[in-house]
Design a protein around this motif. Structure first.
Motif, PDB file in Angstrom:
ATOM      1  N   GLY A 126       0.830  -1.303   0.029  1.00 27.42           N
ATOM      2  CA  GLY A 126       0.009  -0.121   0.111  1.00 27.42           C
ATOM      3  C   GLY A 126       0.773   1.370  -0.107  1.00 27.42           C
ATOM      4  N   PHE A 127       1.857   1.257   0.874  1.00 27.14           N
ATOM      5  CA  PHE A 127       2.886   2.618   0.983  1.00 27.14           C
ATOM      6  C   PHE A 127       3.508   2.654  -0.512  1.00 27.14           C
ATOM      7  CE2 PHE A 127       7.216   3.646   1.296  1.00 27.14           C
ATOM      8  CZ  PHE A 127       7.120   5.061   1.647  1.00 27.14           C
ATOM      9  N   ARG A 128       4.079   1.599  -1.001  1.00 24.72           N
ATOM     10  CA  ARG A 128       4.625   1.962  -2.414  1.00 24.72           C
ATOM     11  C   ARG A 128       3.591   2.381  -3.307  1.00 24.72           C
ATOM     12  NH1 ARG A 128       8.333  -3.808  -2.304  1.00 24.72           N
ATOM     13  NH2 ARG A 128       9.734  -3.004  -0.746  1.00 24.72           N
ATOM     14  N   ALA A 129       2.295   1.785  -3.500  1.00 25.75           N
ATOM     15  CA  ALA A 129       1.407   2.153  -4.541  1.00 25.75           C
ATOM     16  C   ALA A 129       1.138   3.693  -4.087  1.00 25.75           C
ATOM     17  CB  ALA A 129       0.025   1.329  -4.226  1.00 25.75           C
ATOM     18  N   ALA A 130       1.034   4.021  -3.030  1.00 25.46           N
ATOM     19  CA  ALA A 130       0.416   5.591  -2.790  1.00 25.46           C
ATOM     20  C   ALA A 130       1.785   6.455  -3.213  1.00 25.46           C
ATOM     21  CB  ALA A 130       0.295   5.803  -1.169  1.00 25.46           C
ATOM     22  N   LYS A 131       3.074   5.851  -2.870  1.00 25.34           N
ATOM     23  CA  LYS A 131       4.140   6.686  -3.249  1.00 25.34           C
ATOM     24  C   LYS A 131       4.020   7.152  -4.713  1.00 25.34           C
ATOM     25  CE  LYS A 131       7.812   7.583  -1.622  1.00 25.34           C
ATOM     26  NZ  LYS A 131       8.410   8.844  -0.994  1.00 25.34           N
ATOM     27  N   ARG A 132       3.714   5.972  -5.647  1.00 25.41           N
ATOM     28  CA  ARG A 132       3.406   6.210  -7.062  1.00 25.41           C
ATOM     29  C   ARG A 132       2.314   6.922  -7.534  1.00 25.41           C
ATOM     30  NH1 ARG A 132       4.742   0.629  -6.713  1.00 25.41           N
ATOM     31  NH2 ARG A 132       2.437   0.017  -6.994  1.00 25.41           N
ATOM     32  N   GLY A 133       1.403   7.062  -6.552  1.00 28.43           N
ATOM     33  CA  GLY A 133       0.095   7.595  -6.875  1.00 28.43           C
ATOM     34  C   GLY A 133      -0.841   6.805  -7.531  1.00 28.43           C
ATOM     35  N   GLN A 134      -0.619   5.428  -7.386  1.00 29.57           N
ATOM     36  CA  GLN A 134      -1.683   4.384  -8.121  1.00 29.57           C
ATOM     37  C   GLN A 134      -2.885   4.502  -7.622  1.00 29.57           C
ATOM     38  OE1 GLN A 134       0.339   0.750  -7.970  1.00 29.57           O
ATOM     39  NE2 GLN A 134      -1.312  -0.655  -8.444  1.00 29.57           N
ATOM     40  N   VAL A 135      -3.922   4.260  -8.453  1.00 30.04           N
ATOM     41  CA  VAL A 135      -5.397   4.401  -7.961  1.00 30.04           C
ATOM     42  C   VAL A 135      -5.829   3.360  -7.286  1.00 30.04           C
ATOM     43  CG1 VAL A 135      -7.715   4.899  -8.720  1.00 30.04           C
ATOM     44  CG2 VAL A 135      -5.675   6.389  -9.758  1.00 30.04           C
ATOM     45  N   ILE A 136      -5.520   2.096  -7.663  1.00 30.52           N
ATOM     46  CA  ILE A 136      -6.045   1.035  -6.796  1.00 30.52           C
ATOM     47  C   ILE A 136      -4.990  -0.113  -6.976  1.00 30.52           C
ATOM     48  CG2 ILE A 136      -7.925  -1.080  -6.953  1.00 30.52           C
ATOM     49  CD1 ILE A 136      -9.377   0.726  -8.564  1.00 30.52           C
ATOM     50  N   VAL A 137      -4.511  -0.675  -5.667  1.00 26.41           N
ATOM     51  CA  VAL A 137      -3.693  -1.732  -5.569  1.00 26.41           C
ATOM     52  C   VAL A 137      -4.494  -2.772  -4.741  1.00 26.41           C
ATOM     53  CG1 VAL A 137      -2.503  -0.776  -3.441  1.00 26.41           C
ATOM     54  CG2 VAL A 137      -1.590  -2.342  -4.977  1.00 26.41           C
ATOM     55  N   VAL A 138      -4.500  -4.009  -5.356  1.00 24.87           N
ATOM     56  CA  VAL A 138      -4.810  -5.341  -4.558  1.00 24.87           C
ATOM     57  C   VAL A 138      -3.815  -6.152  -4.025  1.00 24.87           C
ATOM     58  CG1 VAL A 138      -6.042  -7.453  -4.844  1.00 24.87           C
ATOM     59  CG2 VAL A 138      -6.862  -5.526  -6.215  1.00 24.87           C
ATOM     60  N   ALA A 139      -3.691  -6.189  -2.876  1.00 21.02           N
ATOM     61  CA  ALA A 139      -2.452  -7.006  -2.444  1.00 21.02           C
ATOM     62  C   ALA A 139      -2.409  -8.242  -2.643  1.00 21.02           C
ATOM     63  CB  ALA A 139      -2.402  -6.614  -0.711  1.00 21.02           C
ATOM     64  N   GLY A 140      -1.433  -8.703  -3.388  1.00 16.57           N
ATOM     65  CA  GLY A 140      -1.120 -10.309  -3.590  1.00 16.57           C
ATOM     66  C   GLY A 140      -1.649 -10.783  -4.802  1.00 16.57           C
ATOM     67  N   LEU A 141      -1.050 -11.468  -5.395  1.00 10.96           N
ATOM     68  CA  LEU A 141      -1.472 -12.066  -7.017  1.00 10.96           C
ATOM     69  C   LEU A 141      -2.708 -12.769  -6.857  1.00 10.96           C
ATOM     70  CD1 LEU A 141      -1.031 -12.264  -9.986  1.00 10.96           C
ATOM     71  CD2 LEU A 141       0.463 -14.482  -9.371  1.00 10.96           C
ATOM     72  N   LEU A 142      -2.899 -13.743  -5.807  1.00  9.78           N
ATOM     73  CA  LEU A 142      -4.180 -14.411  -5.672  1.00  9.78           C
ATOM     74  C   LEU A 142      -5.187 -13.802  -5.350  1.00  9.78           C
ATOM     75  CD1 LEU A 142      -2.842 -17.925  -3.899  1.00  9.78           C
ATOM     76  CD2 LEU A 142      -3.508 -17.586  -6.412  1.00  9.78           C
ATOM     77  N   ASN A 143      -5.106 -12.807  -4.694  1.00  8.19           N
ATOM     78  CA  ASN A 143      -6.206 -11.751  -4.380  1.00  8.19           C
ATOM     79  C   ASN A 143      -6.830 -11.027  -5.609  1.00  8.19           C
ATOM     80  OD1 ASN A 143      -6.505 -12.229  -1.405  1.00  8.19           O
ATOM     81  ND2 ASN A 143      -4.890 -11.269  -1.075  1.00  8.19           N
ATOM     82  N   GLN A 144      -5.474 -10.449  -6.279  1.00 11.68           N
ATOM     83  CA  GLN A 144      -5.763  -9.962  -7.602  1.00 11.68           C
ATOM     84  C   GLN A 144      -6.814 -10.836  -8.695  1.00 11.68           C
ATOM     85  OE1 GLN A 144      -1.991  -8.786  -9.386  1.00 11.68           O
ATOM     86  NE2 GLN A 144      -1.366  -7.598  -7.442  1.00 11.68           N
ATOM     87  N   ILE A 145      -6.319 -11.942  -8.728  1.00  5.11           N
ATOM     88  CA  ILE A 145      -7.451 -12.732  -9.351  1.00  5.11           C
ATOM     89  C   ILE A 145      -8.666 -12.882  -9.028  1.00  5.11           C
ATOM     90  CG2 ILE A 145      -7.519 -15.417 -10.198  1.00  5.11           C
ATOM     91  CD1 ILE A 145      -4.451 -15.411 -10.272  1.00  5.11           C
ATOM     92  N   GLY A 146      -8.618 -13.042  -7.508  1.00  9.03           N
ATOM     93  CA  GLY A 146     -10.084 -13.225  -6.812  1.00  9.03           C
ATOM     94  C   GLY A 146     -10.773 -11.760  -7.019  1.00  9.03           C
ATOM     95  N   ALA A 147     -10.164 -10.643  -7.131  1.00  8.93           N
ATOM     96  CA  ALA A 147     -10.735  -9.348  -7.405  1.00  8.93           C
ATOM     97  C   ALA A 147     -11.389  -9.361  -8.785  1.00  8.93           C
ATOM     98  CB  ALA A 147      -9.992  -8.409  -7.007  1.00  8.93           C
TER      99      ALA A 147
END
Length: 268
Positions: free
Chosen positions: A223-244
């Motif tokens: 989450g910290f790294r995504a916020a630093k990049r200004g990324q709008v949405i980040v889902v933590a973890g590959l399997l969670n990304q698939i599930g989302a």
């Protein structure tokens, strides 16, 4: 950063445990002073002492119960009265409930809406204008993979996180070109006291490893790294990304039935 330049300040709600504690550590490690907010003042004070010793940053402790509708505005007024300017707002405070809607207590249900939705919205509304006026700032809102589908068995929790995701995406788009970004962190199951508060810690779906469970430190780092990049949405973890992503491909009737069965199958 020059020796005389003030350090940026990150305000973290729900900082007394879990993902909030580790997010505070991430921002401290990056050179941010902190404003630590939660009900547990003793835990906040211990964290403030830790980050001061390890990273040389200043951490201001403000004990607040965000289930009180007046608390967000009091918090903003307190921060303003101290002469502090918030560069990063981290809306991490929140909780869930594993009860069926009709059997849940009114107090817990409405408290969840107050903390997960109303307090987050109020704090964004309070702090964003100053960020926009200064031409810089970041908001990091902690939602959940629960935001991507209805959740029979955790109906209100999933609905609150869907609100957080929708609001955050829309405001992020509105703020393009202002120098201010909004990031939504969507963790899956995480090793925190969330499961105890939600009364799902003994749910076999989680306790027997039927779904991946990440550590709070892993989620916070993402989450910290995504916020630093200004990324709008980040889902933590590959399997969670698939599930989302998967619910977008299936009819909603199928998704809600499947989610309800998964949560029910985990109950003892």
């Amino acid at each position: 950063m020059s020796a005389h330049a003030p350090r940026p300040i990150a305000l973290v709600t729900g900082a007394s445990s879990g993902i909030g504690t580790d997010l505070a550590r991430e921002f401290a490690r990056d050179g941010h002073d902190l404003i630590l907010v939660a009900r547990n003042e003793a835990a906040l004070t211990a964290l403030a002492t830790e980050v001061a010793a390890e990273h040389g940053v200043t951490a201001t402790v403000i004990a607040a119960d965000l289930s009180d509708p007046a608390a967000p505005r009091r918090l903003f007024d307190d921060v303003t009265a101290r002469g502090l300017s918030v560069d990063v707002l981290v809306n991490n405070a929140g909780f869930g409930d594993g009860s069926h809607f009709a059997g849940a207590t009114r107090e817990k249900t409405m408290g969840m809406i107050q903390v997960n939705i109303a307090a987050l919205t109020d704090l964004m509304h309070a702090f964003l204008p100053g960020m926009v006026a200064r031409g810089r700032g970041r908001v990091l809102n902690v939602a959940s993979t629960a935001a991507f589908q209805p959740g029979p068995g955790m109906a209100v929790y999933c609905a609150t996180k869907a609100y957080v995701l929708s609001l955050s995406e829309a405001v992020a788009e509105e703020l393009k070109g202002t120098g201010v970004t909004v990031t939504t962190l969507c963790p899956g199951p995480t090793r925190t006291n969330f499961m105890d508060v939600a009364d799902v810690a003994d749910n076999a779906l989680f306790s027997k490893g039927l779904v991946p469970v990440m550590t709070a430190a892993e989620v916070a780092r993402i989450g910290f790294r995504a916020a630093k990049r200004g990324q709008v949405i980040v889902v933590a973890g590959l399997l969670n990304q698939i599930g989302a992503f998967t619910p977008r491909l299936a009819p909603r009737s199928f998704t809600r039935r499947l989610t309800g069965r998964l949560l029910a199958s985990g109950r003892h």
